[in-house]
Scaffold this motif. Structure first.
Motif, short mmCIF file in Angstrom:
data_model
loop_
_atom_site.label_atom_id
_atom_site.label_comp_id
_atom_site.label_asym_id
_atom_site.label_seq_id
_atom_site.Cartn_x
_atom_site.Cartn_y
_atom_site.Cartn_z
N PRO A 74 -45.85 -3.55 -13.81
CA PRO A 74 -47.23 -3.07 -13.90
C PRO A 74 -47.44 -2.16 -15.10
CG PRO A 74 -46.40 -2.85 -11.65
CD PRO A 74 -45.21 -3.21 -12.52
N ASP A 75 -48.67 -2.09 -15.55
CA ASP A 75 -49.02 -1.24 -16.68
C ASP A 75 -49.20 0.19 -16.18
OD1 ASP A 75 -49.96 -0.03 -18.95
OD2 ASP A 75 -51.48 -1.55 -19.41
N TRP A 76 -48.07 0.87 -15.96
CA TRP A 76 -48.12 2.22 -15.42
C TRP A 76 -48.84 3.17 -16.38
CZ3 TRP A 76 -47.33 1.77 -10.65
CH2 TRP A 76 -46.29 1.00 -10.11
N GLY A 77 -48.70 2.91 -17.68
CA GLY A 77 -49.33 3.80 -18.66
C GLY A 77 -50.84 3.80 -18.53
N PHE A 78 -51.42 2.62 -18.39
CA PHE A 78 -52.88 2.54 -18.27
C PHE A 78 -53.34 3.17 -16.96
CE2 PHE A 78 -56.70 0.33 -16.74
CZ PHE A 78 -57.58 0.67 -17.77
N MET A 79 -52.61 2.89 -15.87
CA MET A 79 -53.02 3.45 -14.58
C MET A 79 -52.86 4.97 -14.58
SD MET A 79 -52.00 0.75 -11.57
CE MET A 79 -50.34 0.36 -12.08
N LYS A 80 -51.84 5.47 -15.24
CA LYS A 80 -51.66 6.93 -15.31
C LYS A 80 -52.81 7.57 -16.10
CE LYS A 80 -48.23 10.49 -16.40
NZ LYS A 80 -48.20 11.01 -15.03
N LYS A 81 -53.17 6.92 -17.21
CA LYS A 81 -54.27 7.43 -18.03
C LYS A 81 -55.59 7.40 -17.25
CE LYS A 81 -55.94 4.80 -21.24
NZ LYS A 81 -56.12 4.00 -22.50
N SER A 82 -55.70 6.45 -16.32
CA SER A 82 -56.95 6.27 -15.57
C SER A 82 -56.86 6.82 -14.15
CB SER A 82 -57.29 4.77 -15.50
OG SER A 82 -57.23 4.16 -16.77
N SER A 83 -55.84 7.62 -13.86
CA SER A 83 -55.54 7.99 -12.48
C SER A 83 -56.69 8.70 -11.77
CB SER A 83 -54.28 8.87 -12.44
OG SER A 83 -54.48 10.07 -13.17
N ARG A 84 -57.51 9.43 -12.51
CA ARG A 84 -58.60 10.17 -11.87
C ARG A 84 -59.73 9.26 -11.43
NH1 ARG A 84 -60.50 15.03 -15.37
NH2 ARG A 84 -61.33 15.73 -13.37
N LYS A 85 -59.69 8.01 -11.87
CA LYS A 85 -60.73 7.05 -11.49
C LYS A 85 -60.18 5.90 -10.66
CE LYS A 85 -64.07 7.87 -15.17
NZ LYS A 85 -64.99 7.21 -16.14
N LEU A 86 -58.96 6.05 -10.15
CA LEU A 86 -58.35 5.00 -9.35
C LEU A 86 -57.96 5.54 -7.97
CD1 LEU A 86 -55.88 3.33 -11.91
CD2 LEU A 86 -58.17 2.56 -11.29
N SER A 87 -58.07 4.67 -6.97
CA SER A 87 -57.64 5.02 -5.62
C SER A 87 -57.12 3.77 -4.94
CB SER A 87 -58.80 5.62 -4.82
OG SER A 87 -58.40 5.90 -3.49
N PHE A 88 -55.99 3.90 -4.22
CA PHE A 88 -55.41 2.77 -3.50
C PHE A 88 -55.27 3.12 -2.02
CE2 PHE A 88 -53.03 1.52 -7.59
CZ PHE A 88 -54.01 0.59 -7.93
N LEU A 89 -55.52 2.11 -1.18
CA LEU A 89 -55.26 2.23 0.25
C LEU A 89 -54.23 1.18 0.65
CD1 LEU A 89 -55.95 3.39 3.09
CD2 LEU A 89 -57.62 1.53 3.29
N PHE A 90 -53.12 1.63 1.22
CA PHE A 90 -52.07 0.73 1.70
C PHE A 90 -52.10 0.66 3.22
CE2 PHE A 90 -50.72 1.56 -2.55
CZ PHE A 90 -49.92 0.50 -2.92
N CYS A 91 -51.27 -0.21 3.78
CA CYS A 91 -51.15 -0.31 5.23
C CYS A 91 -49.71 -0.62 5.59
CB CYS A 91 -52.09 -1.38 5.78
SG CYS A 91 -51.79 -3.03 5.14
N MET A 92 -49.37 -0.39 6.83
CA MET A 92 -48.01 -0.60 7.29
C MET A 92 -47.75 -2.10 7.50
SD MET A 92 -46.90 2.48 7.33
CE MET A 92 -45.33 2.28 8.16
N ASP A 93 -46.48 -2.49 7.36
CA ASP A 93 -46.04 -3.86 7.65
C ASP A 93 -46.86 -4.90 6.87
OD1 ASP A 93 -44.20 -2.87 9.53
OD2 ASP A 93 -45.78 -2.78 11.04
N ASP A 94 -47.10 -4.63 5.62
CA ASP A 94 -47.90 -5.51 4.77
C ASP A 94 -47.02 -6.03 3.64
OD1 ASP A 94 -49.73 -6.78 3.17
OD2 ASP A 94 -51.03 -5.06 2.88
N HIS A 95 -46.67 -7.30 3.69
CA HIS A 95 -45.76 -7.81 2.66
C HIS A 95 -46.46 -8.00 1.32
CE1 HIS A 95 -47.01 -12.11 2.34
NE2 HIS A 95 -47.41 -11.94 3.58
N TRP A 96 -47.81 -8.04 1.30
CA TRP A 96 -48.52 -8.13 0.02
C TRP A 96 -48.59 -6.77 -0.68
CZ3 TRP A 96 -48.80 -12.80 -1.61
CH2 TRP A 96 -48.99 -13.85 -0.72
N ALA A 97 -48.70 -5.72 0.08
CA ALA A 97 -48.75 -4.36 -0.48
C ALA A 97 -47.78 -3.49 0.32
CB ALA A 97 -50.17 -3.81 -0.41
N PRO A 98 -46.48 -3.71 0.16
CA PRO A 98 -45.48 -3.04 0.99
C PRO A 98 -45.32 -1.56 0.64
CG PRO A 98 -44.42 -4.34 -0.72
CD PRO A 98 -45.88 -4.65 -0.80
#
Length: 351
Positions: free
Chosen positions: A276-300
């Motif tokens: 993943p492009d960690w650099g871009f996400m870090k630069k944009s971190s104040r405008k990004l939000s992620f929601l994960f869930c348990m037992d999810d093989h797509w977003a573990p």
């Protein structure tokens, strides 16, 4: 993707508040703080009044010569436009209750558009053509340029599963217009520990197998509706809402739709095998939000932990209410996720 249904889950990592970067929003903070009278509070959570729900409308849209389906609700005087990008399948009918719930929770002050993926439509408008992940991204970019031209209305992106990745790519293109980007159960990296992803990859990677499988589900689609509904209800849709079951019977049991789902999945696996492009996400971190869930093989959870490690300042949460990656297939899951998204929007776009 959400054809394989895992389970979902809320721990929040507090972020720096970013309202200072969007002070130019026209009257946005005032409007978004107004709740609809059709929502009330019960045991600390907003509950929708089912007798006053707004109805999302379907529309066909032609972008760059290709036809896709939209699900939209327009506010009379919107302070914000939310563009929702689905997962794969990218069928907006699955998200109808989610879109309507989100609109109501935001008090009817925000326009919402959910855009479907190319050739995952009721009719085979594109004559059997297969579209890759990159082509789906390019299509969404052209859609924003064509349909969301007004720069006076701020744009907020919400994506589900691979739609989260697409949303980030859209944000990359429209950084001057996008005020926030929310990823729900984000499919950002190939999960090499997942047997489901391994099997789907084998199926999608074989032209013969994907053709045979798509032909098989298409045969189910030509059966009487009561038979196909019974099959869906007894297999993938055991706990699904009526809306989700009807969407599955209408869309998933078509050859061109299933072939495109599998082909898009193949190109997803190819692209998300990269770092993943960690650099871009870090630069944009104040405008990004992620929601994960348990037992999810797509977003573990190991992806959640990696993002938290790489970008500790980013707003990353885990939902622990027992819903699934395919939240849109139940009314309870759709409402819960709509409440989460509405809360993020109110917290980050209003003072």
């Amino acid at each position: 993707m959400f054809l394989n249904l895992p389970s979902l889950t809320v721990r929040s990592i507090n972020l720096p508040f970013f309202f200072s970067s969007v002070l130019w929003l026209p009257n946005c903070s005032f409007r978004l703080k107004k709740f609809s009278r059709s929502a009330f509070v019960h045991m600390g959570q907003e509950v929708l009044n089912p007798f006053s729900r707004w109805r999302a409308q379907f529309r066909l849209c032609n972008v760059s010569g290709y036809t896709n389906e939209l699900l939209e609700i327009h506010a009379d005087d919107p302070s914000l436009h939310v563009l929702f990008i689905p997962g794969n399948p990218g069928i907006v009918s699955f998200y109808k209750y989610f879109v309507e719930s989100l609109y109501q929770l935001l008090g009817g002050r925000v326009s919402i558009t959910a855009i479907g993926h190319l050739s995952q439509t009721t009719k085979d408008w594109e004559g059997g053509r297969l579209f890759s992940l990159q082509e789906q991204i390019d299509h969404k970019i052209e859609f924003v340029r064509q349909e969301l031209q007004s720069k006076d209305i701020p744009l907020l992106l919400v994506g589900h599963s691979i739609g989260s990745y697409i949303s980030i790519e859209l944000y990359r293109k429209f950084q001057d217009r996008v005020v926030y980007c929310i990823g729900l159960h984000p499919f950002m990296m190939v999960n090499r520990q997942s047997r489901q992803q391994f099997l789907i990859g084998k199926l999608a990677g074989s032209r013969l197998l994907s053709t045979l499988f798509s032909s098989f589900v298409a045969l189910l689609g030509v059966l009487p509706s009561r038979v196909s509904s019974f099959v869906v209800g007894k297999t993938i849709g055991k706990s699904w809402s009526r809306t989700a079951s009807e969407a599955a019977c209408t869309y998933l049991l078509k050859y061109h739709v299933m072939r495109n789902i599998l082909f898009m999945a193949l190109t997803e696996f190819e692209k998300l095998s990269e770092t993943p492009d960690w650099g871009f996400m870090k630069k944009s971190s104040r405008k990004l939000s992620f929601l994960f869930c348990m037992d999810d093989h797509w977003a573990p959870m190991h992806v959640f932990e990696e993002i938290s490690k790489q970008i500790p300042e980013m707003d990353v949460s885990v939902e622990r209410e027992g819903h699934t990656h395919a939240f849109c297939c139940s009314e309870a899951g759709s409402l819960y996720i709509a409440q989460h998204v509405a809360s993020l929007i109110k917290n980050h776009i209003s003072d």
